[in-house]
Motif scaffolding. Structure first.
Motif, PDB file in Angstrom:
ATOM      1  N   THR A   1       0.896  -1.212   0.008  1.00 55.41           N
ATOM      2  CA  THR A   1      -0.044  -0.005  -0.018  1.00 55.41           C
ATOM      3  C   THR A   1       0.739   1.281  -0.026  1.00 55.41           C
ATOM      4  OG1 THR A   1      -1.726  -1.107   1.114  1.00 55.41           O
ATOM      5  CG2 THR A   1      -1.702   1.413   1.243  1.00 55.41           C
ATOM      6  N   LEU A   2       2.009   1.362   0.861  1.00 57.88           N
ATOM      7  CA  LEU A   2       2.923   2.533   0.755  1.00 57.88           C
ATOM      8  C   LEU A   2       3.258   2.438  -0.337  1.00 57.88           C
ATOM      9  CD1 LEU A   2       4.351   1.843   4.409  1.00 57.88           C
ATOM     10  CD2 LEU A   2       2.740   3.693   3.874  1.00 57.88           C
ATOM     11  N   ASN A   3       4.014   1.441  -1.175  1.00 57.06           N
ATOM     12  CA  ASN A   3       4.664   1.614  -2.201  1.00 57.06           C
ATOM     13  C   ASN A   3       3.877   2.062  -3.521  1.00 57.06           C
ATOM     14  OD1 ASN A   3       7.886   0.534  -2.273  1.00 57.06           O
ATOM     15  ND2 ASN A   3       6.565  -0.181  -0.490  1.00 57.06           N
ATOM     16  N   GLU A   4       2.747   1.571  -3.596  1.00 53.30           N
ATOM     17  CA  GLU A   4       1.952   1.582  -4.638  1.00 53.30           C
ATOM     18  C   GLU A   4       0.829   2.479  -4.686  1.00 53.30           C
ATOM     19  OE1 GLU A   4       0.657  -2.293  -5.671  1.00 53.30           O
ATOM     20  OE2 GLU A   4       2.557  -2.897  -6.466  1.00 53.30           O
ATOM     21  N   THR A   5       0.250   2.595  -3.494  1.00 47.31           N
ATOM     22  CA  THR A   5      -0.817   3.722  -3.328  1.00 47.31           C
ATOM     23  C   THR A   5      -0.416   5.106  -2.801  1.00 47.31           C
ATOM     24  OG1 THR A   5      -2.448   1.660  -2.881  1.00 47.31           O
ATOM     25  CG2 THR A   5      -3.117   4.109  -2.177  1.00 47.31           C
ATOM     26  N   LEU A   6       0.398   5.095  -1.817  1.00 45.40           N
ATOM     27  CA  LEU A   6       0.842   6.367  -1.436  1.00 45.40           C
ATOM     28  C   LEU A   6       2.244   6.533  -1.944  1.00 45.40           C
ATOM     29  CD1 LEU A   6      -0.096   5.568   2.388  1.00 45.40           C
ATOM     30  CD2 LEU A   6      -1.094   7.025   0.718  1.00 45.40           C
ATOM     31  N   CYS A   7       2.828   5.783  -2.734  1.00 44.31           N
ATOM     32  CA  CYS A   7       3.998   6.283  -3.677  1.00 44.31           C
ATOM     33  C   CYS A   7       5.017   6.584  -2.660  1.00 44.31           C
ATOM     34  CB  CYS A   7       3.611   7.369  -4.740  1.00 44.31           C
ATOM     35  SG  CYS A   7       2.478   6.884  -5.872  1.00 44.31           S
ATOM     36  N   THR A   8       5.397   5.705  -1.879  1.00 52.98           N
ATOM     37  CA  THR A   8       6.738   5.986  -0.786  1.00 52.98           C
ATOM     38  C   THR A   8       6.998   4.666  -0.254  1.00 52.98           C
ATOM     39  OG1 THR A   8       7.240   7.555   1.147  1.00 52.98           O
ATOM     40  CG2 THR A   8       4.907   6.415   1.226  1.00 52.98           C
TER      41      THR A   8
END
Length: 398
Positions: free
Chosen positions: A329-336
């Motif tokens: 979620t952090l990598n793909e949705t929140l881009c971080t």
């Protein structure tokens, strides 16, 4: 006559190794990753004894040269195994595939046998008096030495590049798992790698300059000093260093299913250790957005980012959601990544404190979850494009 400075350096190196190896071998009984480091140091002790053997036991110098030469080819594989082990995402183990790293050891052993069976006067002419010998066995031995040393240099370069790429990937992975990694980045390995490469190059150049050009382009004292620094660094830091990911997994693994917090529907809530791989993930966009909302809400309401030891596993335990799903979620949705996400919250919490100008920067950094002033400065500059003092001045000018 052996240089007394080289003798002293060799004795100091040998003492360091004799103090460290028994401790490493005892630890290897519990964790095999310490075994390659122990072998690496033992190989260095064998090499360090060369000037002592030559000076005190000249009759054994030929036999000892035959032993030392193949020992060189244990250094690179053992150093690689140690670094591979402490950066491994799962408990590291020895396996048959890893024996390929010792492929050069066996021809080096043959060359060592050839050195041992050289006639005494021929050995003296080649290795001590540096006189050209035209006997077939001497020529074959000299060519074998030259070829193996070139292969050894190639192996050193190959291992050095593998270590560099390994450390780059390892540090990227740290950012997916920990909110603070100042004590986990293995920055001492940058220094170690520099010393190792320098030592290998100096050793090789010293051999070629003495045998091919009849003089020393590089002082053997420098070579010995670099070897001492390499051994000291590995012994000192190696005794303190623990495998980061496996230690983290063992200390923080919790059965999330036993907690009461409700997980998103259809989510696999079993905690899994890194690495985070999403290719087969069942997480869809709706679930990912819901997880993102949960993460932001819990950060806002419970200020978990203030915990300087906050990790992905701790957050997963708190939310009762798979750490794989949180990371995805952090990598793909929140881009971080986890590291930057948590630090962003910490920087936002630090801004009003900086503007209030009541506490020192270090105090503020520790209050919002950083472990060090330097890491706070770096994160603040990355987030705002300014240092804390520049941020405060800009606000006051408005």
């Amino acid at each position: 006559m052996t240089d007394p400075v080289v003798m002293i350096i060799s004795m100091v190196m040998l003492g360091q190794i004799l103090l460290s190896v028994p401790i490493l071998l005892s630890r290897a009984m519990k964790s095999v990753i310490f075994l390659p480091l122990a072998i690496f140091l033992l190989a260095n002790s064998t090499i360090a004894l060369v000037p002592i053997v030559n000076a005190q036991f000249p009759d054994l110098s030929q036999l000892y040269s035959a032993i030392v030469f193949p020992t060189l080819f244990l250094l690179c594989p053992c150093l690689w195994f140690y670094i591979e082990g402490i950066t491994a995402e799962k408990p590291w183990k020895l396996n048959k595939k890893q024996t390929l790293h010792f492929v050069l050891f066996w021809p080096a052993l043959i060359v060592g046998v050839m050195i041992m069976f050289l006639p005494k006067d021929m050995y003296t002419d080649i290795f001590i008096n540096d006189i050209d010998v035209v006997a077939p066995l001497a020529i074959v031995t000299a060519i074998g030495l030259l070829v193996m040393m070139m292969l050894w240099l190639g192996q050193c370069v190959y291992i050095a590049f593998r270590i560099i790429y390994r450390l780059v990937d390892y540090r990227k992975q740290l950012k997916n798992v920990f909110s603070n990694h100042d004590d986990k980045s293995l920055n001492w390995m940058n220094w170690l790698l520099f010393i190792a490469i320098s030592t290998w190059l100096f050793s090789l150049v010293t051999v070629f300059s003495s045998n091919l050009f009849d003089n020393f382009l590089f002082n053997i004292r420098t070579d010995s000093l670099l070897s001492l620094l390499l051994v000291w660094s590995l012994a000192h830091f190696g005794l303190q260093q623990k495998p980061v990911f496996t230690d983290y997994s063992e200390s923080e693994s919790v059965d999330i299913a036993a907690q009461n917090t409700e997980a998103p529907k259809n989510e696999d809530v079993t905690v899994r250790s890194p690495p985070m791989k999403y290719q087969r993930s069942a997480l869809d966009n709706e679930q990912s957005n819901r997880i993102a909302d949960k993460i932001n809400n819990i950060m806002s309401k419970e200020t978990l980012y203030l915990d300087s030891n906050l990790s992905l596993q701790k957050l997963a335990n708190h939310l009762a959601i798979s750490p794989n799903y949180i990371s995805q979620t952090l990598n793909e949705t929140l881009c971080t990544n986890f590291f930057d996400f948590i630090n962003k919250w910490r920087i936002e919490a630090a801004k009003p404190k900086i503007l209030a100008n009541k506490d020192s920067v270090l105090t503020i950094a520790l209050e919002v979850g950083f472990n060090a002033r330097s890491s706070f400065y770096k994160a603040f500059k990355q987030e705002t494009g300014q240092t804390p003092s520049e941020f405060r001045k800009q606000d006051s000018s408005h």
